[in-house]
Design an enzyme around this catalytic site. Sequence first.
Site, mmCIF file in Angstrom:
data_model
loop_
_atom_site.group_PDB
_atom_site.id
_atom_site.type_symbol
_atom_site.label_atom_id
_atom_site.label_comp_id
_atom_site.label_asym_id
_atom_site.label_seq_id
_atom_site.Cartn_x
_atom_site.Cartn_y
_atom_site.Cartn_z
ATOM 1 C CG ASN A 133 -1.598 1.330 1.483
ATOM 2 O OD1 ASN A 133 -2.634 1.765 0.890
ATOM 3 N ND2 ASN A 133 -1.048 2.004 2.518
ATOM 4 C CE1 TYR A 217 0.361 8.799 -6.289
ATOM 5 C CE2 TYR A 217 -1.468 9.731 -7.692
ATOM 6 C CZ TYR A 217 -1.173 8.977 -6.781
ATOM 7 O OH TYR A 217 -1.853 8.079 -6.163
ATOM 8 C CE LYS A 221 0.516 5.173 -6.618
ATOM 9 N NZ LYS A 221 0.406 4.048 -5.649
#
Length: 327
Positions: A133, A217, A221
């Site tokens: 996570n 980001y 991702k």
Amino acid sequence: MRKLFFFAIMALSVTLLSAQQDKKEVDMPRKHNVNRLSENYFIPERFQGKSILITGGARGIGKWTAIRAAKEGADVVIMDWLEEDGRHVADSLSRLGLNVLFVYGNIQKDEDCRRAVDETVKAYGKLDYACLNAGVMDGVFSGTPFDYDEAQRKLMPNVITQATDEYWDKVFATNAAGTFKSMRAVLNRMIEQGNGGAIVVVGSIAGMTGLSGNPAYVASKHAVNGLVRNAAIDYAPYGIRINSVNMAETRTPMVERAEEFVAARQKAGVGFGMGKIKTMSLLKYCDSEHRGSFPWEQASTMLYLISDEASAITGSIIATDGGWTDY
């Protein structure tokens, strides 16, 4: 007479039209919010006898994943670089009689990832599942309060032509390299055990589409989701399933800080506001209070994916985004 007849016809027409409109309003289905999952919901004993390593478990989605997993009987290890918060979560759950340990560590460091796996096996005898996570949206240490000063601005998201190397490198060090290192440590142990297993990785809508003004980001991702697809192929022969969840706005400290950052940029008059083109998922837009998702909702899907209930699912990039990527 003709005028009276004309006005009578007009009056009748207006009456009929009004009646039709009233009927439409009566027949129109009422809007209703989606029935939301309770933060107290759990499935008793689903993970009894199973051990789960959760990275980034000190706050947000990771914290709620640890809470629910422990309630469902799992032996849980939380790994995080937020030591005070992580120990607080573990201690609070331990006082309830649940099996939760905290291991301080940074997923950017290979030795920390291996140590978290070793501590899990030392405490519980094996490692069955992992919820990877841990992740960041910017280059500022996540335990640092937001401040739109010069030191933080150079580590914050920006369009490519104004983004710094330091911002890019720090985001990739956690999201891409850190996910790789933590996944590698977990896979090595699962292969050695020879009993299969399951891993769920936290991606983002940023790993499925573009988001204005946050190139590191978004790119990191996408890298995470590429890693999931690749790993699912290579480790299926070992009985190890690997999937990712990809959420839109979820009420976590990371999102709250991102909102502070956006507000500060808007106040400073920075940028063209391209992020305003789309700001809500389908479910958030239709919600009477425009609520995004809650972290325990994301935890629910993550735990489903590592459970045997999802035994037919691997290599899936699952949108848990309230319909964000649907249109």
